[in-house]
Design a protein around this motif. Structure first.
Motif, PDB file in Angstrom:
ATOM      1  N   UNK A  28       0.813  -1.224   0.000  1.00 52.66           N
ATOM      2  CA  UNK A  28       0.000   0.000   0.000  1.00 52.66           C
ATOM      3  C   UNK A  28       0.838   1.263   0.000  1.00 52.66           C
ATOM      4  N   UNK A  29       1.948   1.250  -0.754  1.00 50.60           N
ATOM      5  CA  UNK A  29       2.751   2.465  -0.925  1.00 50.60           C
ATOM      6  C   UNK A  29       2.189   3.283  -2.084  1.00 50.60           C
ATOM      7  N   UNK A  30       2.920   4.331  -2.516  1.00 52.43           N
ATOM      8  CA  UNK A  30       2.432   5.172  -3.609  1.00 52.43           C
ATOM      9  C   UNK A  30       2.048   4.394  -4.870  1.00 52.43           C
ATOM     10  N   UNK A  31       2.825   3.368  -5.243  1.00 51.76           N
ATOM     11  CA  UNK A  31       2.514   2.624  -6.474  1.00 51.76           C
ATOM     12  C   UNK A  31       1.187   1.884  -6.323  1.00 51.76           C
ATOM     13  N   UNK A  89      -1.459   2.711   5.646  1.00 51.65           N
ATOM     14  CA  UNK A  89      -1.055   2.744   4.234  1.00 51.65           C
ATOM     15  C   UNK A  89      -0.230   3.984   3.925  1.00 51.65           C
ATOM     16  N   UNK A  90       0.578   3.879   2.893  1.00 50.22           N
ATOM     17  CA  UNK A  90       1.409   5.018   2.479  1.00 50.22           C
ATOM     18  C   UNK A  90       2.836   4.590   2.159  1.00 50.22           C
ATOM     19  N   UNK A 129       6.072   5.709   6.483  1.00 52.34           N
ATOM     20  CA  UNK A 129       6.988   5.082   7.455  1.00 52.34           C
ATOM     21  C   UNK A 129       8.444   5.464   7.208  1.00 52.34           C
ATOM     22  N   UNK A 130       8.687   6.486   6.392  1.00 51.52           N
ATOM     23  CA  UNK A 130      10.068   6.891   6.112  1.00 51.52           C
ATOM     24  C   UNK A 130      10.212   8.393   6.247  1.00 51.52           C
ATOM     25  N   UNK A 131       9.595   9.132   5.334  1.00 53.39           N
ATOM     26  CA  UNK A 131       9.741  10.599   5.293  1.00 53.39           C
ATOM     27  C   UNK A 131       9.352  11.189   6.654  1.00 53.39           C
TER      28      UNK A 131
END
Ligand SMILES: Cc1cc2nc3c(=O)[nH]c(=O)nc-3n(C[C@H](O)[C@H](O)[C@H](O)COP(=O)(O)OP(=O)(O)OC[C@H]3O[C@@H](n4cnc5c(N)ncnc54)[C@H](O)[C@@H]3O)c2cc1C
Ligand code: SF4
Ligand code: SF4
Length: 611
Positions: A293-296, A320-321, A326-328
């Protein structure tokens, strides 16, 4: 008082009947033409190497004398359209507005002013560097400061100054006021050259125009048609479009990213939801399973819902994201911004199945068997390690896990992560700055002081990060040890880390513009109680079936896919984002979009062949 003329005065003109005519012969004009005065507006000259085909000259021309002509021998490239202006001298009024506004300084006027021909077509020509008759002529009209028509300076956005900035995870950039946003938007000449460079081909000039026409709803519509993570991208997009902006040829590029953010920040939530949700279609076309469920994955889901598919996203983490969530860090991207984009996709009717790792909690086969097609966008989450002595020491910390803990702490979903008061961060890219600057904030919040040494193999001008990261990291108190390459993690007799041994290096710029680093035998020891490593990450493909893994074409840790993300040999399987190319959010968004279109085509053809 004027004296009345005699009624016989016209007869006086008869005296000229006996005189020799004074018409200048043609040969004299052509053989020895009189030089035009300085700044003369003669025929145009266009330096094609400088011209970028933006068409601004054609736009401004008050007599419609300029047409943009597609040139087959030129190629579309970053910041350059394969078109060049042609001028119709039957219409041109030689006002020189085209020269005044030329974004690349390629267009000028010469002192050449004579053209005689029976062929009307020759009065319509495509100027190049050698003018209409391919003869060298002196420069004529040149733009001066007073006649500058472009606004070359960018309107700066307010930000929290570095004093006290590291005391919290508060967002640094503040956003444009209405006046500033309109002023910045009016710098755009609407050429659309940036659109080609944006991986998602966003409608950039269109949404910029909606800022200065103050039509936020229209702006939202343009944004979300091509980018379902516009809120996120309005803050942390890598904004490669700006490097192609034609205003950047002579001044500072238009702040495309900040104008995107302005639209989102200034649209009432109900308008935002109404516009975006109006793109949703009834679920009638089939069911697609998405892994990650990342940007892609989110982008693929969004477009599939607009096409009428039922969509399930399987996500390992609770939220999700992906790397965005979970990074930026929060000081670059507030939680609310990601949440709004993700929530919108949920409201479109996408089914989120969280805390579910494919390959552990559910098999890949089960997803395949319960869906008509599958999209995979699982990103890069296995940390890379440097090949140095003692790199397998269990106390070394890695970027992905630490940033996740830090982000959970800043959004009040977790405890403050553990860390020492004297730290080393090894890296050089943007992610390592996220690690170091998050640690700076955590140390400040906990201890009121910071002690972070940042080791990188290259000098500051060659670091693989946004120059602002280095600048802001310096302001916030990072201590840099640059031109240093780690060779050993130092461990004492009690098996405790006490620092890093580094070799001294030097870097030079090669002819191709890349940095070449050479390290010497000279070493030094840099001391600290804990080491954080941030030197990249790799994908994990273990969740695929053995048969698929054996057949995947993988090069440099990326799955090779067709243009629309379809995996060779598996027509129902699509992939995108960091596992196929990366490196950023907008590329993952573009991949998700292309894959949704590819899935639609695959399922449409499958249904057609069945009937
Ligand atoms: C710290 C950091 C900062 C960054 N900063 C920026 C930035 O400022 N601007 C920018 O444009 N880009 C930035 N990037 C890059 C950007 O975030 C990525 O390129 C982008 O997120 C890739 O999207 P993706 O969907 O391919 O993968 P990811 O975002 O990695 O998402 C993949 C998702 O799949 C899930 N997943 C993995 N395996 C499984 C499984 N087996 N089962 C179920 N779910 C699974 C993961 O939990 C994750 O949620 C940054 C990256 C990092 C790490
Ligand atoms: S304005 Fe200048 S750069 Fe743009 S098309 Fe015209 S000549 Fe070329
Ligand atoms: S942002 Fe720059 S490149 Fe894009 S349309 Fe405006 S002026 Fe042209």
């Amino acid at each position: 008082m004027a004296k009345d003329k005699s009624v016989f005065s016209p007869i006086g003109a008869w005296k000229y009947l006996t005189k020799k005519p004074v018409t200048i012969p043609k040969t004299l004009v052509f053989d020895t033409p009189r030089e035009a005065s300085d700044n003369y507006r003669g025929f145009h000259i266009n330096d094609w190497d400088k011209c970028v085909g933006c068409g601004t000259c054609a736009e401004i021309c008050p007599t419609n004398a300029i047409n943009m002509i597609e040139i087959p021998t030129l190629e579309q490239s970053k910041g350059n359209k394969p078109e060049r202006p042609a001028i119709d001298y039957g219409r041109c009024s030689f006002c020189a507005l085209c020269v005044d506004i030329c974004t690349s300084d390629s267009l000028s006027m010469s002192k050449e002013y004579i053209h005689l021909s029976k062929d009307a077509d020759t009065f319509y020509f495509l100027p190049e560097i050698d003018g209409i008759h391919e003869i060298e002529y002196k420069d004529g009209y040149v733009r001066d400061e007073v006649s500058e028509l472009l606004d070359l300076e960018r309107y700066k956005m307010d930000e929290i100054k570095h004093d006290g900035r590291a005391e919290s995870f508060m967002e640094i950039i503040k956003g444009y006021s209405k006046e500033m946003a309109i002023a910045e938007a009016s710098r755009c000449v609407e050429c659309g050259i940036c659109t080609f460079t944006c991986p998602a081909h966003m409608n950039i000039p269109e949404y910029i125009k909606s800022v200065w026409t103050e039509n936020m709803e229209e702006g939202i519509d343009y944004l979300y048609k091509t980018n379902p993570l516009s809120n996120v991208c309005g803050r942390v997009c890598t904004h490669t479009c700006e490097s192609a902006c034609v205003i950047g040829n002579r001044g500072k590029p238009v702040a495309i990213r900040w104008l995107k953010r302005y639209i989102i920040d200034n649209t009432p939530k109900e308008d935002f939801e109404r516009v975006v949700l109006s793109n949703v279609s009834e679920k009638i076309n089939g069911k697609v399973g998405i892994i990650g469920g990342g940007p892609a994955g989110l982008s693929c889901a969004y477009y599939l819902r607009t096409l009428g598919y039922e969509v399930d996203i399987y996500e390992e983490k609770p939220l999700l994201g992906g790397a965005v969530r979970y990074g930026v860090p929060e000081y670059r991207l507030p939680e609310e911004s990601v949440k709004e984009d993700v929530e919108m996709i949920r409201k479109m009717g996408v089914n989120f199945i969280v805390n579910t790792k494919v390959g552990r909690d559910i098999s890949f086969d089960e997803i395949k068997n319960t869906h008509d097609a599958v999209f995979s966008g699982t990103g890069n989450w296995i940390p890379k390690k440097l090949r140095v002595k003692n790199v397998d020491h269990p106390d070394i910390r890695f970027a992905a896990k630490f940033l996740q803990e830090s982000r959970d702490y800043s959004r009040n979903l977790g405890e403050m992560p553990e860390f020492e008061d004297d730290l080393i961060v090894i890296g050089g890219g943007d992610v390592s700055f996220d690690v170091a600057r998050s640690l700076l904030r955590l140390q400040t919040i906990k201890n009121g002081k910071t002690n972070i040494k940042f080791i990188a193999r290259k000098p500051s001008q060659f670091l693989a990060c946004d120059p602002e990261e280095f600048e802001e990291g310096t302001e916030e108190g990072l201590k840099f040890h640059l031109d240093r390459s780690p060779v050993e993690i130092l461990i004492d007799d009690n098996n405790k880390i006490y620092g890093v041994k580094v070799a001294r290096c030097t870097s030079v710029m090669t002819e191709s513009g890349k940095a070449k680093t050479t390290c010497t035998d000279e070493t030094e020891e840099i001391y600290a109680k804990e080491v954080f490593m941030s030197v990249g990450s790799d994908p994990d493909f273990e969740y695929f079936t053995d048969e698929i893994i054996d057949n995947l074409e993988i090069s440099r840790n990326k799955i090779k896919v067709k243009e629309d993300g379809q995996v060779e040999g598996y027509p129902w399987l699509f992939a995108g984002g960091d596992i196929t190319r990366g490196p950023d959010i907008i590329t993952a968004v573009a991949d998700g979009h292309k894959a949704a279109m590819g899935i639609d085509e695959y399922l449409y053809n499958k249904a057609k062949n069945k009937n």
